[in-house]
Design a protein around this motif. Structure first.
Motif, short mmCIF file in Angstrom:
data_model
loop_
_atom_site.label_atom_id
_atom_site.label_comp_id
_atom_site.label_asym_id
_atom_site.label_seq_id
_atom_site.Cartn_x
_atom_site.Cartn_y
_atom_site.Cartn_z
N GLY A 7 0.78 -1.23 0.00
CA GLY A 7 0.00 0.00 0.00
C GLY A 7 0.82 1.28 0.00
O GLY A 7 0.27 2.37 -0.12
N ASP A 8 2.14 1.17 0.13
CA ASP A 8 3.01 2.34 0.03
C ASP A 8 4.41 1.90 -0.37
O ASP A 8 4.69 0.70 -0.46
CB ASP A 8 3.03 3.15 1.35
N GLY A 9 5.27 2.88 -0.61
CA GLY A 9 6.60 2.58 -1.12
C GLY A 9 7.47 1.77 -0.18
O GLY A 9 8.16 0.83 -0.60
N ALA A 10 7.45 2.10 1.10
CA ALA A 10 8.28 1.37 2.07
C ALA A 10 7.84 -0.08 2.16
O ALA A 10 8.66 -1.01 2.20
CB ALA A 10 8.21 2.04 3.44
N GLU A 11 6.52 -0.28 2.16
CA GLU A 11 5.97 -1.64 2.21
C GLU A 11 6.36 -2.41 0.95
O GLU A 11 6.64 -3.61 1.00
CB GLU A 11 4.44 -1.54 2.32
N ALA A 12 6.38 -1.71 -0.19
CA ALA A 12 6.75 -2.35 -1.46
C ALA A 12 8.19 -2.86 -1.42
O ALA A 12 8.48 -3.99 -1.85
CB ALA A 12 6.56 -1.38 -2.62
N ASP A 24 2.63 2.50 -8.22
CA ASP A 24 1.96 3.79 -8.39
C ASP A 24 2.94 4.90 -8.04
O ASP A 24 3.81 4.72 -7.18
CB ASP A 24 0.74 3.84 -7.47
N VAL A 25 2.81 6.06 -8.69
CA VAL A 25 3.71 7.18 -8.42
C VAL A 25 3.37 7.84 -7.09
O VAL A 25 4.23 8.02 -6.23
CB VAL A 25 3.67 8.22 -9.56
N ARG A 26 2.10 8.20 -6.92
CA ARG A 26 1.71 8.98 -5.74
C ARG A 26 1.11 8.07 -4.67
O ARG A 26 0.01 7.57 -4.81
CB ARG A 26 0.72 10.08 -6.14
N MET A 27 1.89 7.87 -3.60
CA MET A 27 1.45 7.10 -2.45
C MET A 27 1.87 7.84 -1.19
O MET A 27 2.86 8.58 -1.22
CB MET A 27 2.08 5.69 -2.48
N PRO A 28 1.17 7.65 -0.09
CA PRO A 28 1.56 8.33 1.15
C PRO A 28 2.88 7.77 1.68
O PRO A 28 3.28 6.66 1.34
CB PRO A 28 0.40 7.99 2.11
N GLY A 29 3.52 8.57 2.52
CA GLY A 29 4.81 8.13 3.08
C GLY A 29 5.86 8.09 1.99
O GLY A 29 6.15 9.09 1.34
N THR A 30 6.42 6.92 1.77
CA THR A 30 7.42 6.76 0.70
C THR A 30 6.68 6.64 -0.62
O THR A 30 5.97 5.67 -0.85
CB THR A 30 8.25 5.48 0.95
N ASP A 31 6.84 7.65 -1.49
CA ASP A 31 6.10 7.62 -2.76
C ASP A 31 6.74 6.63 -3.74
O ASP A 31 7.77 6.03 -3.47
CB ASP A 31 6.00 9.03 -3.37
N GLY A 32 6.07 6.47 -4.88
CA GLY A 32 6.52 5.50 -5.86
C GLY A 32 7.88 5.80 -6.46
O GLY A 32 8.64 4.89 -6.80
N LEU A 33 8.21 7.08 -6.61
CA LEU A 33 9.50 7.45 -7.20
C LEU A 33 10.64 7.06 -6.26
O LEU A 33 11.66 6.51 -6.70
CB LEU A 33 9.53 8.94 -7.52
N SER A 34 10.46 7.31 -4.96
CA SER A 34 11.47 6.89 -3.99
C SER A 34 11.51 5.37 -3.89
O SER A 34 12.58 4.77 -3.76
CB SER A 34 11.15 7.48 -2.61
N ALA A 35 10.33 4.76 -3.98
CA ALA A 35 10.25 3.29 -3.91
C ALA A 35 10.98 2.65 -5.09
O ALA A 35 11.63 1.62 -4.94
CB ALA A 35 8.79 2.83 -3.90
N ALA A 36 10.88 3.28 -6.28
CA ALA A 36 11.55 2.73 -7.47
C ALA A 36 13.05 2.62 -7.22
O ALA A 36 13.66 1.58 -7.48
CB ALA A 36 11.27 3.60 -8.69
N ALA A 37 13.64 3.68 -6.68
CA ALA A 37 15.07 3.65 -6.38
C ALA A 37 15.39 2.60 -5.33
O ALA A 37 16.37 1.86 -5.44
CB ALA A 37 15.53 5.03 -5.92
N GLY A 38 14.53 2.50 -4.30
CA GLY A 38 14.73 1.51 -3.25
C GLY A 38 14.60 0.09 -3.76
O GLY A 38 15.36 -0.80 -3.35
N LEU A 39 13.66 -0.15 -4.66
CA LEU A 39 13.47 -1.49 -5.23
C LEU A 39 14.66 -1.91 -6.06
O LEU A 39 15.12 -3.05 -5.99
CB LEU A 39 12.19 -1.50 -6.10
N VAL A 40 15.17 -0.99 -6.86
CA VAL A 40 16.33 -1.29 -7.72
C VAL A 40 17.54 -1.65 -6.85
O VAL A 40 18.31 -2.55 -7.18
CB VAL A 40 16.63 -0.10 -8.66
#
Length: 201
Positions: A34-39, A54-70
């Motif tokens: 449900g958010d970037g950190a969880e992803a 998704d790009v816009r999520m509360p907390g850690t957004d999708g753009l920050s999550a993309a970098a974290g996932l990579v």
């Protein structure tokens, strides 16, 4: 089998996307977030091949999550999926390491095909958004103008920006004036919004 993670802050959308992808014989949704950190945490546990984020999520957004996932799962390809198809988001997503960027009003067939294509190592970008990004071209802002404009986010004064960037206040005013002129804005906050929307910040 292509293992997919779906990250979207809206439970209904997240569920619908997961159900649609699970209907495909070669796709399996292994995690939902449900958010970037969880992803990022879910990706560490499940090691997906593709993360639909998704790009816009509360907390850690999708753009920050993309970098974290990579960083967390180097073999995972990130496909951004958003209602907000803006050149600025596209530029930041690609800079964060995303392999693709699609909008939510794309057809189900297009979205499924996009997942398969990024899994194969290809880049997928919504055609309309790609054309819009190309139309805006390279940022006309100098590096310092970009820094000063970025520091103006949230309404910081010239004096506050000067302290933060270790510049003279007059120099900050000059850079802000140049940035406002180059973006065609009427104010510094409008210049920030235009530059962000076009992917120049």
């Amino acid at each position: 089998m292509i293992r997919v993670l779906v990250a979207d802050d809206q439970a209904l959308v997240r569920g619908a996307l997961a159900a649609m992808l699970d209907m495909e014989a070669d796709l399996e949704v292994v995690a939902r977030a449900g958010d970037g950190a969880e992803a990022v945490e879910a990706a560490r546990r499940t090691r997906p091949d593709v993360a639909l984020v998704d790009v816009r999520m509360p907390g850690t957004d999708g753009l920050s999550a993309a970098a974290g996932l990579v960083r967390a799962v180097p073999g995972c390809r990130v496909l951004m999926c958003t209602t907000f198809g803006r050149p600025g988001y596209l530029a930041r997503a690609m800079a964060a390491g995303a392999s693709g960027f699609v909008v939510k009003d794309a057809s189900p067939e297009y979205l499924v095909d996009a997942v398969r294509r990024v899994h194969r190592g290809l880049r997928v970008v919504d055609p309309g958004l790609a054309a819009e990004s190309l139309a805006y071209g390279v940022s006309p802002l100098t590096e310092r103008e970009g820094q000063v404009l970025a520091a103006a986010r949230g309404g910081a004064s010239a004096a506050e920006i000067a302290v933060r960037l270790h510049l003279a206040e007059g120099t900050v005013r000059n850079h802000l004036s140049a940035a406002i002129g180059k973006t065609g804005a009427r104010s510094r906050l409008e210049a920030v919004a235009i530059a962000e929307d076009r992917g120049w910040l």
